[in-house]
Design an enzyme around this catalytic site. Structure first.
Site, PDB file in Angstrom:
ATOM      1  N   ASP A  64       0.823  -1.192   0.000  1.00  0.00           N
ATOM      2  CA  ASP A  64       0.000   0.000   0.000  1.00  0.00           C
ATOM      3  C   ASP A  64       0.869   1.258   0.000  1.00  0.00           C
ATOM      4  O   ASP A  64       1.654   1.484   0.922  1.00  0.00           O
ATOM      5  CB  ASP A  64      -0.894  -0.020   1.240  1.00  0.00           C
ATOM      6  CG  ASP A  64      -1.837   1.154   1.269  1.00  0.00           C
ATOM      7  OD1 ASP A  64      -2.608   1.297   0.322  1.00  0.00           O
ATOM      8  OD2 ASP A  64      -1.764   1.943   2.225  1.00  0.00           O
ATOM      9  N   THR A  97      -3.270   5.418  -3.961  1.00  0.00           N
ATOM     10  CA  THR A  97      -2.192   6.250  -3.422  1.00  0.00           C
ATOM     11  C   THR A  97      -0.909   6.087  -4.243  1.00  0.00           C
ATOM     12  O   THR A  97      -0.209   7.058  -4.501  1.00  0.00           O
ATOM     13  CB  THR A  97      -1.910   5.911  -1.949  1.00  0.00           C
ATOM     14  OG1 THR A  97      -1.620   4.520  -1.830  1.00  0.00           O
ATOM     15  CG2 THR A  97      -3.097   6.227  -1.087  1.00  0.00           C
ATOM     16  N   ASP A 392      -8.549  -0.033   1.595  1.00  0.00           N
ATOM     17  CA  ASP A 392      -8.544   0.497   0.228  1.00  0.00           C
ATOM     18  C   ASP A 392      -9.819   0.115  -0.519  1.00  0.00           C
ATOM     19  O   ASP A 392     -10.443   0.945  -1.183  1.00  0.00           O
ATOM     20  CB  ASP A 392      -7.341  -0.046  -0.566  1.00  0.00           C
ATOM     21  CG  ASP A 392      -6.047   0.648  -0.167  1.00  0.00           C
ATOM     22  OD1 ASP A 392      -5.993   1.192   0.954  1.00  0.00           O
ATOM     23  OD2 ASP A 392      -5.097   0.648  -0.978  1.00  0.00           O
TER      24      ASP A 392
HETATM   25  N1  LIG Z   1      -6.371  -7.494 -13.105  1.00  0.00           N
HETATM   26  C1  LIG Z   1      -5.700  -6.396 -13.398  1.00  0.00           C
HETATM   27  N2  LIG Z   1      -5.083  -6.249 -14.570  1.00  0.00           N
HETATM   28  C2  LIG Z   1      -4.398  -5.134 -14.860  1.00  0.00           C
HETATM   29  N3  LIG Z   1      -4.296  -4.072 -14.046  1.00  0.00           N
HETATM   30  C3  LIG Z   1      -4.894  -4.152 -12.873  1.00  0.00           C
HETATM   31  C4  LIG Z   1      -5.633  -5.306 -12.470  1.00  0.00           C
HETATM   32  N4  LIG Z   1      -6.105  -5.089 -11.231  1.00  0.00           N
HETATM   33  C5  LIG Z   1      -5.687  -3.846 -10.877  1.00  0.00           C
HETATM   34  N5  LIG Z   1      -4.969  -3.280 -11.859  1.00  0.00           N
HETATM   35  C6  LIG Z   1      -4.369  -1.948 -11.877  1.00  0.00           C
HETATM   36  O1  LIG Z   1      -3.476  -1.788 -10.805  1.00  0.00           O
HETATM   37  C7  LIG Z   1      -3.432  -0.404 -10.440  1.00  0.00           C
HETATM   38  C8  LIG Z   1      -3.635  -0.260  -8.973  1.00  0.00           C
HETATM   39  O2  LIG Z   1      -2.540  -0.822  -8.300  1.00  0.00           O
HETATM   40  P1  LIG Z   1      -2.344  -0.669  -6.735  1.00  0.00           P
HETATM   41  O3  LIG Z   1      -3.609  -1.019  -6.042  1.00  0.00           O
HETATM   42  O4  LIG Z   1      -1.113  -1.410  -6.405  1.00  0.00           O
HETATM   43  O5  LIG Z   1      -2.013   0.844  -6.569  1.00  0.00           O
HETATM   44  P2  LIG Z   1      -2.928   2.063  -6.178  1.00  0.00           P
HETATM   45  O6  LIG Z   1      -4.351   1.662  -6.131  1.00  0.00           O
HETATM   46  O7  LIG Z   1      -2.564   3.180  -7.066  1.00  0.00           O
HETATM   47  O8  LIG Z   1      -2.376   2.442  -4.756  1.00  0.00           O
HETATM   48  P3  LIG Z   1      -2.640   1.733  -3.337  1.00  0.00           P
HETATM   49  O9  LIG Z   1      -3.525   0.578  -3.577  1.00  0.00           O
HETATM   50  O10 LIG Z   1      -1.264   1.364  -2.907  1.00  0.00           O
HETATM   51  O11 LIG Z   1      -3.255   2.793  -2.521  1.00  0.00           O
HETATM   52  C9  LIG Z   1      -4.545   0.282 -11.186  1.00  0.00           C
HETATM   53  O12 LIG Z   1      -4.007   1.007 -12.262  1.00  0.00           O
HETATM   54  C10 LIG Z   1      -5.392  -0.876 -11.665  1.00  0.00           C
HETATM   55  O13 LIG Z   1      -6.079  -0.576 -12.858  1.00  0.00           O
HETATM   56 MG   LIG Z   2      -5.029  -0.007  -4.936  1.00  0.00          MG
END
Ligand SMILES: Nc1ncnc2c1ncn2[C@@H]1O[C@H](COP(=O)(O)OP(=O)(O)OP(=O)(O)O)[C@@H](O)[C@H]1O
Ligand SMILES: [Mg+2]
Length: 546
Positions: A64, A97, A392
Site C-alpha cells: 500500500d 495512493t 482500500d
Molecule cells: N487485473 C488487473 N489487470 C491489470 N491491471 C490491474 C488489475 N487489477 C488492478 N490493476 C491496476 O493496478 C493499479 C492499482 O494498483 P495498486 O492497487 O497497487 O495501486 P494504487 O491503487 O494506485 O495504490 P494503493 O492501492 O497502494 O493505494 C490500477 O491502475 C489498476 O487498474
Molecule cells: Mg489499490
C-alpha cells in the site's frame, strides 16, 4: 542508480544555507522522483511488496503506497510533500495512493526535461494546469455510469482494488467488503452516502484470510469478565459506562489507620456496599449487559454475575463509540446517572471463541447499518496487510457508490486520456503545448509501470497501446498483467471508481506545480513551524537505498 542518487543527495556544500534557481529545482525534483520510484514497483496485481524495518526492529510488509510512504523515514521537505500526496489520496478515496505518487513523479520527470530545454517553469506550470483540468474532464467523459444496486460491479471494484494483496482469499474478502459497503450505503435524494464509521474493521490473527467474516453488528476483542456470567444474552439492553466500577484509590498519599479488626471489617464492608450499590443502579436501569471503558472490581463482577448481568471491561474508546452508534446507547460517565433511556439495544450479545481467544459479538443492533468486518490471517503480517487492503477496497467501493461512475483500469483509462490530451495539446499551441504533451506522457507511466511489473517491454507495450487507442474500438485496451499482453480491460472486469483517477490527478499535479514553483531553498532559523531543513543544507536521510 543507487550510487548516482546517493551522490546527488549530498545537497549543499558544508555551511551553505541556500540553493537557488535550477539547482533548487533539480534537487526538489530529484528527491520527489526518488520517493515516487520507491513505490513504483508496487503498482498493480503483479507489483512487489516492501518490507519496512524500523529502529526497533518492527517490520511492516506492505503493497500500500500510503502505508509504505508514511512508514519510510523521509526527511527532505520535497520528499515529505510526496508523502502528503499519498495521505491526501488516502483520506479522499482510500485507494490509488501509489498511482497518485507515481503520476506526481512522472510529471516532475517530464518537467525536468522541459526545464533542460530552457522552458520556463511558469510555462510548464501553466501547461500542466490546463492539462490537469482537461484530463479530469476527459476521465469524466469516458467514465461509465453504473447502477448503485449492481453488486456484480461493486464486487469487481473491490477485487480490482485488492488485486496484488494477499493472493489467497482476496476474492472472498472482496465479497465481504462489497456486502459491507452496500449494506451501510444510504440513498439521500439522488446521492448515495456511505458513512465509513459504520464499518468497523476488527482483526484477529489465526485461521486464514478466507476465515474473515462479516458480522451484522459490532465485534470487540474482549471477553466477558466473570465465569459466572451467561455467555449469551438475547434481547440485550446494553449500558455503556465510561467510569470505573471500582473504588478509586486516593490521588494523594493517604493513610487509613485501623486499630482493631472490627474497624477493618467495617472498612471492607463499606467498600463492598459501594460496589454493590453500583451494581444495583445498573440493575435498576434494566440493563442486562454492561460495557465498561474502565475496570470492573472483582466484587462488582461477583454481584453482576449474581444478577445475571454480562459485563465487559476496558473497552477501547473507539469501540465504545461504535457500540453507542450501533445500539443507540448513550455513554454514561457516572454510574449513578445511568437510566433506562441510556440503554442501547441489540438482538443478541454473545461470546465466541475466535482462534482460541474469546471475542464479544453484539449482533442485530438497533441500527442495521452498523457492521463489522472481522479480518483473519495466518500471521500478523498477512492479517495487517489484509486489513490495509480492506481499507482500500472499502474506500473504492464507497466512492463508486457515491458518484456512480467507473473507469476501466490496467492503464487503459490513462492511455485513453493521454491520447485525447495530445489532441487537445494541439489546440493549446505555443510552448504550453509541450507541457500538455508532457502531462499526457506522464499519465502513460501507469500502463508502462504495469507492463514492467508483468515483465513486458515497457516501450514496445506503450507503442502498441498508443496505436490501439488511436483506433475507434481501443478505448478500454490496457495491460493484462497476468498474460503479459494487451487486452480489453472491460472484458477482464478491471473496474475502478472515477474518483480514484481524478483525485490522483488533482493531488499529483498540485504537488508537481508546487515543487516547480520553488526556485530558492533557504535553511530556516527553526523559529517557525513547518518542514525544516537539517543544518548545513538540505542533506537528509531518505532511509532507503535507491
Ligand atoms: N487485473 C488487473 N489487470 C491489470 N491491471 C490491474 C488489475 N487489477 C488492478 N490493476 C491496476 O493496478 C493499479 C492499482 O494498483 P495498486 O492497487 O497497487 O495501486 P494504487 O491503487 O494506485 O495504490 P494503493 O492501492 O497502494 O493505494 C490500477 O491502475 C489498476 O487498474
Ligand atoms: Mg489499490
Amino acid at each position: 542508480m543507487a550510487q548516482d542518487m546517493n551522490q546527488q543527495m549530498v545537497f549543499l556544500p558544508e555551511g551553505t544555507k541556500r540553493t537557488r534557481g535550477r539547482d533548487a529545482q533539480r534537487i526538489n525534483i530529484l528527491i520527489a522522483r526518488a520517493v515516487a520510484n520507491a513505490v513504483k514497483s508496487t503498482l498493480g496485481p503483479k507489483g512487489m511488496d516492501k518490507m519496512i524495518v524500523d529502529d526497533l526492529g518492527d517490520v511492516i510488509i506492505s503493497n500500500d503506497g500510503a502505508t509504505i510512504l508514511s512508514e519510510m523515514s523521509i526527511e527532505h521537505p520535497a520528499g515529505k510533500m510526496m508523502v502528503e500526496v499519498a495521505k491526501t489520496q488516502d483520506a479522499e478515496v482510500g485507494d490509488g495512493t501509489t498511482t497518485a505518487v507515481i503520476i506526481a513523479g512522472g510529471l516532475l520527470e517530464k518537467a525536468e526535461k522541459l526545464l533542460n530545454d530552457e522552458i520556463h517553469p511558469s510555462i510548464i506550470i501553466k501547461g500542466y494546469r490546463l492539462a490537469a483540468v482537461k484530463a479530469k474532464e476527459l476521465y469524466t467523459d469516458i467514465a461509465e455510469e453504473i447502477s448503485i444496486k449492481d453488486s456484480q460491479v461493486m464486487r469487481q471494484i473491490a477485487i480490482t482494488s485488492m488485486a496484488g494483496r494477499s493472493a489467497e482469499g482476496a476474492d472472498e474478502l472482496a465479497e465481504l467488503v462489497m456486502k459491507a459497503v452496500m449494506q451501510v450505503a444510504v440513498e439521500e435524494g439522488n446521492k448515495v452516502v456511505v458513512d465509513l464509521d459504520n464499518i468497523k474493521v476488527e482483526k484477529k490473527v489465526g485461521g486464514s484470510i478466507k476465515d474473515s467474516q462479516l458480522v451484522q453488528g459490532i465485534v470487540i476483542d474482549k471477553e466477558i469478565v466473570h465465569s459466572g456470567m451467561p455467555r449469551v444474552v438475547e434481547n440485550a439492553k446494553i449500558a455503556l459506562v465510561d467510569a470505573a466500577m471500582e473504588i478509586k484509590s486516593p490521588e494523594t498519599d493517604t493513610k487509613v489507620q485501623i486499630s482493631d479488626p472490627e474497624q477493618l471489617q467495617a472498612f471492607l464492608d463499606q467498600e463492598e456496599s459501594i460496589l454493590k450499590k453500583m451494581v444495583e443502579t445498573v440493575k435498576k436501569s434494566g440493563a442486562n449487559v454492561v460495557i465498561c471503558q474502565k475496570g470492573i472490581d472483582d466484587i462488582a463482577q461477583h454481584y453482576l454475575a449474581k444478577e445475571g448481568i454480562v459485563a465487559v471491561r476496558r473497552v477501547k474508546k473507539s469501540d465504545m463509540d461504535a457500540i453507542a452508534k450501533a445500539t443507540g446507547a448513550k455513554v454514561a460517565s457516572r454510574i449513578k446517572d445511568l437510566t433506562a433511556e441510556d440503554l442501547g439495544k441489540s438482538k443478541i450479545v454473545r461470546e465466541k471463541k475466535v482462534a482460541g481467544d474469546n471475542m464479544v459479538f453484539i449482533e442485530g443492533c438497533k441500527n442495521p447499518k452498523s457492521v463489522s468486518l472481522l479480518v483473519r490471517g495466518g500471521s500478523e503480517h498477512v492479517m495487517d496487510e489484509a486489513e490495509r487492503a480492506v481499507h482500500d477496497a472499502v474506500g473504492a467501493v464507497a466512492s463508486a457508490l457515491n458518484d456512480g461512475k467507473i473507469l476501466y483500469g490496467g492503464g487503459s483509462c490513462e492511455a485513453e486520456v493521454a491520447s485525447k490530451l495530445r489532441d487537445y495539446a494541439k489546440t493549446v499551441g505555443g510552448r504550453e503545448q509541450l507541457a500538455v504533451e508532457a502531462f499526457a506522457e506522464a499519465l502513460e507511466i501507469i500502463p508502462r509501470t504495469l507492463a514492467e511489473t508483468a515483465g513486458m517491454d515497457s516501450i514496445d507495450t506503450l507503442v502498441a497501446l498508443r496505436s490501439r487507442h488511436s483506433a475507434k474500438d481501443g478505448k478500454t485496451i490496457g495491460v493484462n498483467v497476468y498474460t503479459a499482453k494487451l487486452d480489453d480491460m472491460k472484458k477482464n472486469k478491471v473496474i475502478e471508481p472515477l474518483k480514484v483517477k481524478t483525485q490522483a490527478i488533482t493531488s499529483g499535479s498540485e504537488v508537481a506545480e508546487m515543487l516547480l514553483r520553488i526556485d530558492d531553498i533557504i535553511a530556516g532559523s527553526g523559529k517557525s513551524k513547518g518542514p525544516q531543513m537539517p543544518p548545513g543544507g538540505m542533506g537528509g536521510d531518505m532511509g532507503m537505498d535507491m
